[in-house]
Design an enzyme around this catalytic site. Sequence first.
Site, PDB file in Angstrom:
ATOM      1  N   TYR A  53       0.825  -1.207   0.000  1.00 40.98           N
ATOM      2  CA  TYR A  53       0.000   0.000   0.000  1.00 40.98           C
ATOM      3  C   TYR A  53       0.853   1.249   0.000  1.00 40.98           C
ATOM      4  O   TYR A  53       1.973   1.246   0.472  1.00 40.98           O
ATOM      5  CB  TYR A  53      -0.908   0.014   1.235  1.00 40.98           C
ATOM      6  N   SER A 238     -13.109  -5.587   1.565  1.00 37.54           N
ATOM      7  CA  SER A 238     -13.982  -5.009   0.530  1.00 37.54           C
ATOM      8  C   SER A 238     -15.456  -5.361   0.756  1.00 37.54           C
ATOM      9  O   SER A 238     -16.151  -5.782  -0.173  1.00 37.54           O
ATOM     10  CB  SER A 238     -13.553  -5.452  -0.876  1.00 37.54           C
ATOM     11  N   LEU A 240     -17.801  -3.471   0.934  1.00 39.64           N
ATOM     12  CA  LEU A 240     -18.619  -2.586   0.088  1.00 39.64           C
ATOM     13  C   LEU A 240     -18.258  -2.747  -1.391  1.00 39.64           C
ATOM     14  O   LEU A 240     -18.619  -1.901  -2.220  1.00 39.64           O
ATOM     15  CB  LEU A 240     -18.457  -1.124   0.510  1.00 39.64           C
ATOM     16  N   GLY A 243     -16.358   0.044  -2.707  1.00 45.14           N
ATOM     17  CA  GLY A 243     -17.195   1.237  -2.638  1.00 45.14           C
ATOM     18  C   GLY A 243     -18.461   1.169  -3.463  1.00 45.14           C
ATOM     19  O   GLY A 243     -19.334   2.039  -3.339  1.00 45.14           O
ATOM     20  N   LEU A 245     -21.083  -0.748  -3.285  1.00 40.20           N
ATOM     21  CA  LEU A 245     -22.328  -0.932  -2.545  1.00 40.20           C
ATOM     22  C   LEU A 245     -22.782   0.328  -1.806  1.00 40.20           C
ATOM     23  O   LEU A 245     -23.874   0.361  -1.257  1.00 40.20           O
ATOM     24  CB  LEU A 245     -22.191  -2.107  -1.577  1.00 40.20           C
ATOM     25  N   GLY A 247     -23.423   2.847  -3.484  1.00 44.64           N
ATOM     26  CA  GLY A 247     -24.309   3.409  -4.488  1.00 44.64           C
ATOM     27  C   GLY A 247     -23.713   4.566  -5.271  1.00 44.64           C
ATOM     28  O   GLY A 247     -24.347   5.086  -6.197  1.00 44.64           O
ATOM     29  N   LYS A 248     -22.476   4.945  -4.949  1.00 41.72           N
ATOM     30  CA  LYS A 248     -21.927   6.155  -5.573  1.00 41.72           C
ATOM     31  C   LYS A 248     -21.522   5.969  -7.039  1.00 41.72           C
ATOM     32  O   LYS A 248     -21.289   6.962  -7.736  1.00 41.72           O
ATOM     33  CB  LYS A 248     -20.744   6.679  -4.774  1.00 41.72           C
TER      34      LYS A 248
END
Length: 350
Positions: A53, A238, A240, A243, A245, A247-248
């Site tokens: 990372y 993860s 989401l 990301g 989930l 909705g963005k």
Amino acid sequence: MKYSQLGRTGIDVSRVCLGTMTWGKQNTQADADEQIAFALDQGINFFDTAEMYAVPPTPETYGKTESIIGNWLSRHASRREEMVLATKIAGNGLSWVRGGGDVTGEAIIASIDQSLDRLKTDYIDLYQIHWPNRTSPHFAKHWPGMLDFSGVATAQHSAEMLEILQALGECVKSGKIRHFGLSNETPWGINEYLRLAEKHDLPRVASIQNEFSLLHAKDWPFLIENCVREDVAYLPWSPLAAGALSGKYIDGARPEGSRWSFAQRNGLFRDTEASNEAIKAYKELAEANGLTASQLALAWVDQVDGVTSTIIGATKMSQLEEDLKAFDVALDDELIAQIGSVFKKYPMPY
């Protein structure tokens, strides 16, 4: 904050693990400082990072996240004992990390020393293999026919795993790490490490972190059953779906500065028509029940039997605050059934 035991380690970890992979790319040192302080104040004691990372991984971002955490620890040394700190050695395929080579015993020992130096700590609580040397069915390689299992070199892979275990054992004995875990592994991988550890009196695998969410639940039930029966902590990452989930990204939206606005190492394989429709359905369910889309998705992962701690990440404090509220949500039977109906309609949308 609720806590669960990390496998057989005797360590209690918060049901929320703060992931840090955006620190050093999307997030600054100041952002990280704020997130760490907030997380500790909320009772989160579990933090996950990796030598690879920040992400997306590049030669320029390699090691930056560990260094950011180390910077914080150098200024707050007295709080180190409040933290269960997990990091990971990168697997093969990154040309700027050990020439892109496999994880070996030599690589384990060298990378642990380097991580300790960047993290500004004397020990790592949980040291993880980011992905196995062999190709595993992760990162969209889970569809039938994509991998050849009959032609694999099982004896070679087992020998490599034994060498890794022996190096990890040396590092446990020297106090550099306390426990070790896996990431992006399979039931065979878990069980082979368990078998080798018992046969050679080496450290026992404590945990595994794999991708797991309403859009990607291939570990249920077989790998999770394996974890429960063998006392191996299961740590979804993860939750989401990068990301999605939240909705963005519905209908192709790409908010400025969001993860999907950056080029991805494996491409945007989660961005499919089926995923888009599933996310819309989950978002509608969430809003009808007074939740955000992210909270519904996180609460669902948290209530899956066998989950030990869910790894979440946020680029904004408002996202972190919103997400943490999900772990105080108890989904009732009716809502779980409604979620299940959507899940059955879109069981594996990517």
